[in-house]
Scaffold this motif. Structure first.
Motif, PDB file in Angstrom:
ATOM      1  N   MET A   1       6.826 -31.595  65.129  1.00 61.20           N
ATOM      2  CA  MET A   1       5.859 -30.817  64.953  1.00 61.20           C
ATOM      3  C   MET A   1       4.633 -31.050  65.958  1.00 61.20           C
ATOM      4  N   GLY A   2       3.872 -29.940  66.474  1.00 59.52           N
ATOM      5  CA  GLY A   2       2.812 -30.436  67.544  1.00 59.52           C
ATOM      6  C   GLY A   2       1.718 -30.706  66.593  1.00 59.52           C
ATOM      7  N   GLN A   3       0.626 -31.071  67.478  1.00 59.52           N
ATOM      8  CA  GLN A   3      -0.670 -31.304  67.058  1.00 59.52           C
ATOM      9  C   GLN A   3      -1.743 -30.496  67.794  1.00 59.52           C
ATOM     10  N   LEU A   4      -2.558 -30.083  66.995  1.00 56.27           N
ATOM     11  CA  LEU A   4      -3.718 -29.314  67.583  1.00 56.27           C
ATOM     12  C   LEU A   4      -4.519 -30.311  68.601  1.00 56.27           C
ATOM     13  N   LEU A   5      -5.093 -29.816  69.619  1.00 50.73           N
ATOM     14  CA  LEU A   5      -5.956 -30.374  70.410  1.00 50.73           C
ATOM     15  C   LEU A   5      -7.297 -30.455  69.872  1.00 50.73           C
ATOM     16  N   ALA A   6      -7.522 -29.610  68.919  1.00 52.66           N
ATOM     17  CA  ALA A   6      -9.023 -29.360  68.362  1.00 52.66           C
ATOM     18  C   ALA A   6      -9.038 -28.920  66.864  1.00 52.66           C
ATOM     19  N   PRO A   7      -9.703 -29.116  66.092  1.00 57.36           N
ATOM     20  CA  PRO A   7      -9.755 -28.353  64.778  1.00 57.36           C
ATOM     21  C   PRO A   7      -9.906 -26.836  64.915  1.00 57.36           C
ATOM     22  N   PRO A   8      -9.231 -26.015  64.049  1.00 59.20           N
ATOM     23  CA  PRO A   8      -9.384 -24.475  63.987  1.00 59.20           C
ATOM     24  C   PRO A   8     -10.933 -24.521  63.782  1.00 59.20           C
ATOM     25  N   GLY A   9     -11.730 -23.595  64.715  1.00 59.64           N
ATOM     26  CA  GLY A   9     -13.063 -23.033  64.567  1.00 59.64           C
ATOM     27  C   GLY A   9     -13.238 -22.317  63.300  1.00 59.64           C
ATOM     28  N   PRO A  10     -14.556 -21.835  63.095  1.00 61.29           N
ATOM     29  CA  PRO A  10     -14.847 -21.223  61.891  1.00 61.29           C
ATOM     30  C   PRO A  10     -14.474 -19.726  61.859  1.00 61.29           C
ATOM     31  N   HIS A  11     -13.908 -19.203  62.990  1.00 60.12           N
ATOM     32  CA  HIS A  11     -13.510 -17.782  63.152  1.00 60.12           C
ATOM     33  C   HIS A  11     -12.051 -17.913  62.898  1.00 60.12           C
ATOM     34  N   ALA A  12     -11.129 -18.870  62.913  1.00 57.04           N
ATOM     35  CA  ALA A  12      -9.899 -18.904  62.915  1.00 57.04           C
ATOM     36  C   ALA A  12      -9.386 -18.129  61.786  1.00 57.04           C
ATOM     37  N   VAL A  13      -8.144 -17.407  62.172  1.00 58.07           N
ATOM     38  CA  VAL A  13      -7.432 -16.542  60.847  1.00 58.07           C
ATOM     39  C   VAL A  13      -6.038 -17.162  60.979  1.00 58.07           C
ATOM     40  N   HIS A  14      -5.672 -17.240  59.595  1.00 53.00           N
ATOM     41  CA  HIS A  14      -4.083 -17.587  59.349  1.00 53.00           C
ATOM     42  C   HIS A  14      -3.247 -16.332  59.310  1.00 53.00           C
ATOM     43  N   LEU A  15      -2.709 -16.040  60.211  1.00 54.34           N
ATOM     44  CA  LEU A  15      -1.530 -15.110  60.348  1.00 54.34           C
ATOM     45  C   LEU A  15       0.044 -15.488  59.270  1.00 54.34           C
ATOM     46  N   CYS A  16      -0.006 -14.658  58.433  1.00 59.93           N
ATOM     47  CA  CYS A  16       1.131 -14.737  57.690  1.00 59.93           C
ATOM     48  C   CYS A  16       2.269 -13.670  57.880  1.00 59.93           C
ATOM     49  N   ILE A  17       3.472 -14.019  58.729  1.00 56.71           N
ATOM     50  CA  ILE A  17       4.106 -12.644  59.153  1.00 56.71           C
ATOM     51  C   ILE A  17       5.394 -12.493  58.380  1.00 56.71           C
ATOM     52  N   ASP A  18       5.474 -11.368  57.556  1.00 51.87           N
ATOM     53  CA  ASP A  18       6.727 -11.025  56.997  1.00 51.87           C
ATOM     54  C   ASP A  18       7.264 -11.861  56.093  1.00 51.87           C
ATOM     55  N   MET A  19       6.266 -12.272  55.092  1.00 47.78           N
ATOM     56  CA  MET A  19       6.634 -13.163  53.903  1.00 47.78           C
ATOM     57  C   MET A  19       6.864 -12.142  52.756  1.00 47.78           C
ATOM     58  N   GLN A  20       7.866 -11.496  52.712  1.00 46.52           N
ATOM     59  CA  GLN A  20       8.108 -10.473  51.948  1.00 46.52           C
ATOM     60  C   GLN A  20       9.552 -10.597  51.195  1.00 46.52           C
ATOM     61  N   ARG A  21       9.757  -9.934  49.998  1.00 42.60           N
ATOM     62  CA  ARG A  21      10.863 -10.094  49.454  1.00 42.60           C
ATOM     63  C   ARG A  21      12.124  -9.674  50.190  1.00 42.60           C
ATOM     64  N   ALA A  41       2.829 -22.206  53.639  1.00 46.25           N
ATOM     65  CA  ALA A  41       1.894 -21.088  53.548  1.00 46.25           C
ATOM     66  C   ALA A  41       0.953 -20.898  52.400  1.00 46.25           C
ATOM     67  N   VAL A  42       1.488 -21.026  51.031  1.00 45.17           N
ATOM     68  CA  VAL A  42       0.477 -21.125  49.951  1.00 45.17           C
ATOM     69  C   VAL A  42      -0.261 -22.216  50.073  1.00 45.17           C
ATOM     70  N   ARG A  43      -0.223 -23.287  50.507  1.00 44.91           N
ATOM     71  CA  ARG A  43      -1.085 -24.372  50.574  1.00 44.91           C
ATOM     72  C   ARG A  43      -2.169 -23.872  51.793  1.00 44.91           C
ATOM     73  N   LEU A  44      -1.819 -23.425  52.918  1.00 44.04           N
ATOM     74  CA  LEU A  44      -2.663 -22.950  54.096  1.00 44.04           C
ATOM     75  C   LEU A  44      -3.490 -21.888  53.180  1.00 44.04           C
ATOM     76  N   ILE A  45      -2.994 -20.901  52.771  1.00 43.37           N
ATOM     77  CA  ILE A  45      -3.642 -19.820  52.254  1.00 43.37           C
ATOM     78  C   ILE A  45      -4.594 -20.126  51.187  1.00 43.37           C
ATOM     79  N   ALA A  46      -4.468 -21.017  50.477  1.00 44.01           N
ATOM     80  CA  ALA A  46      -5.378 -21.173  49.259  1.00 44.01           C
ATOM     81  C   ALA A  46      -6.512 -22.111  49.773  1.00 44.01           C
ATOM     82  N   HIS A  47      -6.387 -22.570  50.923  1.00 44.59           N
ATOM     83  CA  HIS A  47      -7.602 -23.135  51.407  1.00 44.59           C
ATOM     84  C   HIS A  47      -8.596 -22.168  51.947  1.00 44.59           C
ATOM     85  N   ALA A  48      -8.155 -21.194  52.502  1.00 45.94           N
ATOM     86  CA  ALA A  48      -9.099 -19.953  52.764  1.00 45.94           C
ATOM     87  C   ALA A  48      -8.574 -18.556  52.596  1.00 45.94           C
ATOM     88  N   PRO A  49      -8.467 -17.775  51.443  1.00 47.62           N
ATOM     89  CA  PRO A  49      -7.770 -16.772  51.603  1.00 47.62           C
ATOM     90  C   PRO A  49      -8.361 -15.464  52.329  1.00 47.62           C
TER      91      PRO A  49
END
Length: 118
Positions: A1-21, A41-49
């Motif tokens: 897995m890759g690493q971020l060069l810097a932490p996500p900024g205050p305006h970062a958005v989590h895109l959750c693509i096609d997580m459907q039934r 995905a649940v772990r990430l979303i719970a951090h900042a819905p």
């Protein structure tokens, strides 16, 4: 897995693509990644819905509505058109629905969740 060069900024958005039934193990378009990715995905979303954007792939109503390369696609996969498929398959995975709102949902009928092109 890759690493971020810097932490996500205050305006970062989590895109959750096609997580459907529609893509769950029991569904017509089952994908092996969905069950593996869902807990993370649940772990990430719970951090900042409020900073989550879900996209949902919404098939055409029937194969006659399909255009371009999608026409041949829905000839093969008519079972997932909205006239034929269980409407519940278009919903987010149950573990994700509690996040909407404040998370946002964008529905698309093509492979790209971010344009109006077909």
């Amino acid at each position: 897995m890759g690493q971020l060069l810097a932490p996500p900024g205050p305006h970062a958005v989590h895109l959750c693509i096609d997580m459907q039934r529609l893509f769950a193990p029991y569904a017509p378009w089952a994908t092996p990644w969905l069950e593996r990715a869902l807990p993370e995905a649940v772990r990430l979303i719970a951090h900042a819905p409020p900073r989550t954007v879900f996209t949902r792939f919404i098939p055409v109503r029937n194969k006659a509505e399909a255009r371009g390369v999608w026409k041949a696609y829905y000839e093969k996969w008519e079972c997932v058109t909205r006239d034929k498929a269980d409407p519940g398959l278009l919903e987010l995975m149950p573990a994700l629905t509690r996040f909407v709102p404040p998370a946002t949902v964008i529905d698309r009928q093509t492979y790209c969740a971010f344009t109006n092109r077909r």
